[in-house]
Scaffold this active site. Structure first.
Site, PDB file in Angstrom:
ATOM      1  N   CYS A   2       0.873  -1.176   0.000  1.00 29.62           N
ATOM      2  CA  CYS A   2       0.000   0.000   0.000  1.00 29.62           C
ATOM      3  C   CYS A   2       0.907   1.222   0.000  1.00 29.62           C
ATOM      4  O   CYS A   2       1.546   1.528   1.007  1.00 29.62           O
ATOM      5  CB  CYS A   2      -0.906  -0.006   1.229  1.00 29.62           C
ATOM      6  SG  CYS A   2      -1.974   1.458   1.336  1.00 29.62           S
ATOM      7  N   GLU A 111      -3.480   1.208  -6.186  1.00 27.01           N
ATOM      8  CA  GLU A 111      -2.496   0.182  -6.516  1.00 27.01           C
ATOM      9  C   GLU A 111      -2.250   0.219  -8.011  1.00 27.01           C
ATOM     10  O   GLU A 111      -3.100   0.675  -8.783  1.00 27.01           O
ATOM     11  CB  GLU A 111      -2.996  -1.204  -6.063  1.00 27.01           C
ATOM     12  CG  GLU A 111      -1.928  -2.267  -6.051  1.00 27.01           C
ATOM     13  CD  GLU A 111      -0.718  -1.884  -5.236  1.00 27.01           C
ATOM     14  OE1 GLU A 111       0.250  -1.354  -5.846  1.00 27.01           O
ATOM     15  OE2 GLU A 111      -0.717  -2.098  -4.014  1.00 27.01           O
TER      16      GLU A 111
END
Length: 254
Positions: A2, A111
């Site tokens: 992340c 992402e």
């Protein structure tokens, strides 16, 4: 992993979601990046009257974890994530896993899927958010660092785990999401040792998040408006075989 996330919430909804009485006002943040200050939720030092569960408080920390034993941050790598599978044993995170577990509020995260294995391969950005909306709590760790010159800094990292089958088409890691009914157990470092909360460190069910292709504007930290989350046209994600790990129905929303 992340590497970018967002927090977009009205203050009242934020307070209700995390059971807080108050918090400092904050603007919507569409592109939170490493080294920036982030909001974390920790167990308050004092318990609520008449309860054996810790109350909660919000505070700011730098996104980029520094173990207390680091002498010079310039000689230490920036730790924005910690692997949930090994954090309890790693020297950098072991103390925080035992004593300073926190929640990192988020509305979702970004992402990138690389199309090819070469470093120069094209990548597609995705905005990944709960299908039912709202604010969620990532599992996090916090550490208080003090320099030789007396400078002090609260720092934090987000715990990640293996991606479920849906998200594995984008990346092989994802943030750990703590269910609201498990917030107190995760934050309770007085009575809950790391091994007793290990069951919380699992990927969410496949249908928890929706995956939205977005433009590459999110690549630059200077871009920080709602346009970052506008959908764009992209090739369909490949279907990958696999089963999401179950989490005992732990991830129902608020």
């Amino acid at each position: 992993m992340c590497g970018r996330f967002a927090l977009i919430a009205e203050i009242e909804a934020f307070l209700e979601a995390f059971g807080l009485i108050e918090t400092d006002p904050f603007p919507p943040r569409y592109n939170i990046a490493p080294t920036q200050p982030i909001t974390v939720i920790a167990a308050a030092q004092r318990q609520r009257e008449g309860s054996n569960l810790p109350s909660r408080q919000s505070q700011l920390a730098r996104w980029g974890f520094l173990p207390s034993w680091v002498k010079d941050p310039r000689d230490f790598p920036l730790l924005i994530n910690a692997r949930a599978e090994t954090a309890a044993e790693k020297a950098s995170f072991r103390a925080a896993m035992r004593h300073r577990r926190v929640l990192v509020p988020a509305s979702g995260f970004y992402e990138w899927r690389r199309e090819g294995k070469d470093k120069g391969a094209k990548s597609q950005a995705y905005w990944i958010r709960p299908k039912q909306g709202g604010v969620i709590g990532f599992a996090g760790l916090m550490e208080h660092w003090m320099g030789a010159d007396g400078s002090e800094l609260d720092t934090a990292a987000i715990l990640t785990t293996g991606a479920n089958a849906a998200l594995s088409a984008v990346h092989d890691r994802m943030p750990v999401v703590i269910a609201p009914d498990q917030f107190d157990r995760w934050l309770d470092c007085r009575f809950q040792e790391p091994r007793e909360v290990a069951d919380l460190l699992q990927p969410v069910d496949e249908d928890f998040f929706e995956i939205i292709p977005v433009s590459d504007k999110v690549n630059k930290v200077a871009h920080s408006g709602p346009e970052l989350q506008a959908p764009v046209t992209a090739d369909p994600l490949p279907q990958k075989p696999g089963k999401a790990k179950k989490a005992n129905d732990q991830l129902s929303l608020f």
